[in-house]
Structures are given as structure tokens and as C-alpha cells.
Design a protein around this motif. Structure first.
Motif, short mmCIF file in Angstrom:
data_model
loop_
_atom_site.label_atom_id
_atom_site.label_comp_id
_atom_site.label_asym_id
_atom_site.label_seq_id
_atom_site.Cartn_x
_atom_site.Cartn_y
_atom_site.Cartn_z
N SER A 246 0.87 -1.18 0.00
CA SER A 246 0.00 0.00 0.00
C SER A 246 0.90 1.23 0.00
CB SER A 246 -0.87 -0.04 1.26
OG SER A 246 -1.15 1.26 1.73
N THR A 247 0.61 2.19 -0.85
CA THR A 247 1.47 3.39 -0.87
C THR A 247 1.32 4.18 0.44
OG1 THR A 247 -0.28 4.55 -2.10
CG2 THR A 247 1.54 3.63 -3.40
N ASN A 248 0.15 4.11 1.08
CA ASN A 248 0.01 4.80 2.38
C ASN A 248 0.90 4.13 3.44
OD1 ASN A 248 -1.97 6.57 1.41
ND2 ASN A 248 -3.20 6.39 3.26
N GLN B 180 -1.18 -2.41 -6.17
CA GLN B 180 -1.09 -2.57 -4.71
C GLN B 180 -1.66 -3.93 -4.33
OE1 GLN B 180 -1.66 1.59 -2.48
NE2 GLN B 180 -3.52 0.97 -3.50
N GLY C 210 -4.12 -2.61 -0.90
CA GLY C 210 -4.59 -1.22 -0.90
C GLY C 210 -5.62 -1.03 0.21
N LYS C 211 -5.49 0.07 0.95
CA LYS C 211 -6.36 0.29 2.12
C LYS C 211 -7.43 1.34 1.82
CE LYS C 211 -3.80 1.75 5.48
NZ LYS C 211 -3.58 2.10 6.89
N GLY C 212 -8.64 1.09 2.28
CA GLY C 212 -9.70 2.09 2.22
C GLY C 212 -10.03 2.54 3.63
N ARG C 213 -11.03 3.41 3.76
CA ARG C 213 -11.46 3.84 5.09
C ARG C 213 -12.21 2.71 5.78
NH1 ARG C 213 -15.41 7.25 4.93
NH2 ARG C 213 -15.30 8.13 7.01
N PHE D 143 -8.83 -1.46 -0.85
CA PHE D 143 -9.04 -0.71 -2.09
C PHE D 143 -8.50 -1.55 -3.24
CE2 PHE D 143 -8.25 2.34 -5.46
CZ PHE D 143 -9.45 3.03 -5.47
N LEU E 34 -1.96 6.51 -5.34
CA LEU E 34 -1.08 7.64 -5.06
C LEU E 34 -1.15 8.03 -3.59
CD1 LEU E 34 0.42 10.34 -6.06
CD2 LEU E 34 -1.89 11.25 -6.45
N ASN F 159 -15.42 11.18 1.53
CA ASN F 159 -14.11 10.99 0.90
C ASN F 159 -14.15 10.34 -0.48
OD1 ASN F 159 -15.01 8.50 1.98
ND2 ASN F 159 -12.96 7.70 1.73
N LYS G 102 -18.74 5.04 -7.94
CA LYS G 102 -17.56 5.56 -7.24
C LYS G 102 -16.32 5.31 -8.11
CE LYS G 102 -14.62 4.62 -3.25
NZ LYS G 102 -14.52 4.26 -1.83
N GLY H 49 -11.48 7.07 -4.23
CA GLY H 49 -11.59 7.11 -2.78
C GLY H 49 -10.35 7.78 -2.20
N ILE H 50 -10.54 8.45 -1.08
CA ILE H 50 -9.42 9.17 -0.45
C ILE H 50 -9.29 8.69 0.99
CG2 ILE H 50 -8.56 11.46 0.26
CD1 ILE H 50 -10.29 12.58 -2.13
N ILE I 287 -4.79 8.53 -2.41
CA ILE I 287 -5.83 8.76 -3.42
C ILE I 287 -5.83 7.56 -4.39
CG2 ILE I 287 -6.54 10.25 -5.37
CD1 ILE I 287 -5.04 12.55 -3.77
N GLY I 288 -6.96 6.92 -4.50
CA GLY I 288 -7.08 5.79 -5.44
C GLY I 288 -8.13 6.13 -6.49
C1 BTN Z 1 -11.68 4.53 0.34
O1 BTN Z 1 -12.25 4.28 -0.72
O2 BTN Z 1 -12.20 4.30 1.45
C2 BTN Z 1 -10.32 5.16 0.31
C3 BTN Z 1 -9.42 4.49 -0.71
C4 BTN Z 1 -8.02 5.05 -0.74
C5 BTN Z 1 -7.15 4.26 -1.68
C6 BTN Z 1 -5.78 4.84 -1.86
S1 BTN Z 1 -4.89 4.05 -3.16
C7 BTN Z 1 -3.44 4.85 -2.67
C8 BTN Z 1 -3.40 4.85 -1.17
N1 BTN Z 1 -2.84 3.61 -0.67
C9 BTN Z 1 -3.73 2.88 -0.01
O3 BTN Z 1 -3.50 1.78 0.49
N2 BTN Z 1 -4.92 3.51 0.02
C10 BTN Z 1 -4.86 4.78 -0.66
#
Ligand code: BTN
Length: 271
Positions: free
Chosen positions: A37-39, A63, A66-69, A74, A84, A128, A136, A139-140, A163-164
Motif C-alpha cells: 500500500s502506498t500509504n 497494490q 490497498g487500504k480504504g477507510r 481498495f 497515489l 471521501n 464511485k 476514494g481518499i 488517493i485511489g
Molecule cells: C476509500 O475508498 O475508502 C479510500 C481508498 C483510498 C485508496 C488509496 S490508493 C493509494 C493509497 N494507498 C492505499 O492503500 N490507500 C490509498
């Protein structure tokens, strides 16, 4: 649709940055083919004491986690989207600490402006997400990295703004869990240029008075005056959105006429 033909590229991203942004980023653009995950990677870099610049860009082609809220994932298939993270130095922002919701609002306004430059009209779904029509596409996830000073005061040292964006739908389509709600831009755009535009717009919006930012956020909201379902861990109920406050809280009216202020969390639009 065929995969995106231009890979992510440092020089190309840098070439699209405005001069002041290029200075702030100081060539700190980290690109990955595959990353969890970039975060998460951004937070690993910060832990190592890197980087020291005003802002740092991380982006990946793919990723694996990838993580969402709200603990969600993600979906981030290879070379089909923008994954990003921007590390923003909390001390640079102002002497007034912003909370992560305010930064998310700023990022949503910035991404909407960037998409508009590519001919995409997106709306903002509190708090977000960006939607095109009823899907959608973005997502942020903003995370604060805290530090404690010598007086024992804890403050946000850096923001990690994740930001995805779903750019092109993959051959397999979206996974079942999200296929009814997720959509893609479905435009074969240069992701390097879009990343440049997002970061440029982020800097422009960060410099605006908060009251103007929230005005723009409200203008493009797709939930104002709409019927929504409020989703809480143990309960769901319908409500009508009356207002988005200056703090980006949502004022909703329940079926019994009572009002509630939602600080963050989840709502779904009722169609
Ligand atoms: C959401 O939809 O709840 C938020 C999604 C955010 C996704 C982006 S992708 C780049 C960055 N790295 C992650 O793991 N998550 C965010």
C-alpha cells in the motif's frame, strides 16, 4: 479496453508539476511496480526519518493490500488506476492544525478539479469519495502521523493523503463486493499527467481560505438534499441530508423529524 500504455515515470510526473510544487517536492517521487500500500509505505518512509521535503509523492502500478477507510480494502489491479500517496509536512501547512477530515475535503476538491481538466465531471460523496454518475471512481484515505514534542504535546507531524482512482476497468471487472458501486473513468489518459494535475491542484486548494474550500465542496456534493442510508456498526437508518457544515460535518434529518450531526463515517445514497 487495452491496458494503459504509458507506465508511471518520475521525469514525466515532474514535468507536469507547477514550478512552486516542483520545488516543494524536491524530486521526491517514489514509484513502485508492486507494493502492499502506498500509504503504508509512506508511513514506513516517515518512520525511517525520510523524507525531509515539504511534500513527497509515492505511486504504484499495483497494490497488493490497498487500504480504504473503515478497515476496507481498495481494489488496485495492475496498471489500471492511480494509487497515489502524498506525504505533506504538517508543520508547513499553517500554525493551526488541520484534522484529517479537513485535509480529505481539500483533497476531494483538488481531485475533482484535476479530473475536470481531463473532461471528467465528478461529484463528491461525503466524505471521501468521488462519483461519476452513480459510480464511485475515487476514494481518499488521509492518515495523520503524530509526534510528541518536548512539552509532551502531541500534534500531527505529517499527513499521508492516499488517493485511489479507477482509470480503466480490468478485463475481469470489479470484484463482486464492489461491482454495483464501483466505476472507472474508462479513458486512456496519461496517469503521469493526472498525478501532476492532482498534486498541483492540491497545493492550490491548500492555499485557499477554508471557507472557500468548503463552499466548493458543497457545490459539487451529490448528497445535499438527498435521501441516504446512515450506516453505523450496529444499525442503519434513512435520513435526508440538510447541510454540510463549515467543519464538513453532515446534518441529517431522520424520519421522525429529529436532526443529527454526523462527524465522519459512512452513508450510502438511496436510489
Ligand atoms: C476509500 O475508498 O475508502 C479510500 C481508498 C483510498 C485508496 C488509496 S490508493 C493509494 C493509497 N494507498 C492505499 O492503500 N490507500 C490509498
Amino acid at each position: 479496453m487495452s491496458p494503459i500504455d504509458k507506465p508511471l515515470n518520475n521525469e514525466s510526473i515532474a514535468s507536469f508539476l507547477n514550478e512552486n510544487v516542483k520545488c516543494a517536492v524536491e524530486k521526491k517521487i517514489y514509484l513502485y511496480d508492486t507494493i502492499d500500500s502506498t500509504n503504508v509505505e509512506a508511513k514506513r518512509l516517515l518512520k525511517k526519518g525520510l523524507p525531509s521535503s515539504h511534500a513527497t509523492i509515492l505511486a504504484a502500478e499495483h497494490q497488493t493490500a490497498g487500504k480504504g477507510r473503515l478497515g476496507r480494502s481498495f481494489y488496485s489491479p495492475q496498471s489500471r488506476g492511480i494509487y497515489l500517496s502524498i506525504i505533506y509536512d504538517g508543520k508547513m501547512y499553517s500554525n493551526i492544525q488541520k484534522d484529517t477530515v479537513e485535509i480529505t475535503v481539500i483533497a476531494a476538491v483538488a481531485v475533482r478539479r484535476a479530473l475536470k481538466e481531463f473532461g471528467v465531471e465528478a461529484n463528491i460523496k461525503w466524505v471521501n469519495d468521488l462519483f461519476v454518475g452513480n459510480k464511485k471512481v475515487c476514494g481518499i484515505l488521509t492518515e495523520g502521523v503524530f509526534s510528541t514534542n518536548e512539552n509532551g504535546l502531541t500534534a500531527i507531524e505529517s499527513y499521508v493523503i492516499g488517493i485511489g482512482i479507477n482509470v480503466l476497468e480490468s478485463k475481469e471487472g470489479f470484484p463482486d463486493e464492489i461491482k454495483n458501486i464501483a466505476g472507472s473513468l474508462n479513458k486512456n489518459i496519461d496517469r503521469n499527467k493526472l498525478i501532476g494535475s492532482i498534486v498541483n491542484n492540491l497545493f492550490l486548494v491548500l492555499a485557499k481560505p477554508p471557507i472557500e474550500v468548503i463552499k466548493e465542496y458543497r457545490k459539487y456534493s451529490n448528497v445535499l438534499n438527498k435521501l441516504v442510508t446512515v450506516i453505523k456498526p450496529t444499525i442503519q437508518y434513512s435520513a435526508r441530508v440538510l447541510e454540510i457544515t463549515d467543519e464538513a460535518h453532515l446534518i441529517v434529518e431522520l424520519e421522525d423529524g429529529s436532526k443529527e450531526e454526523l462527524l465522519s463515517g459512512e452513508i450510502s445514497l438511496r436510489v
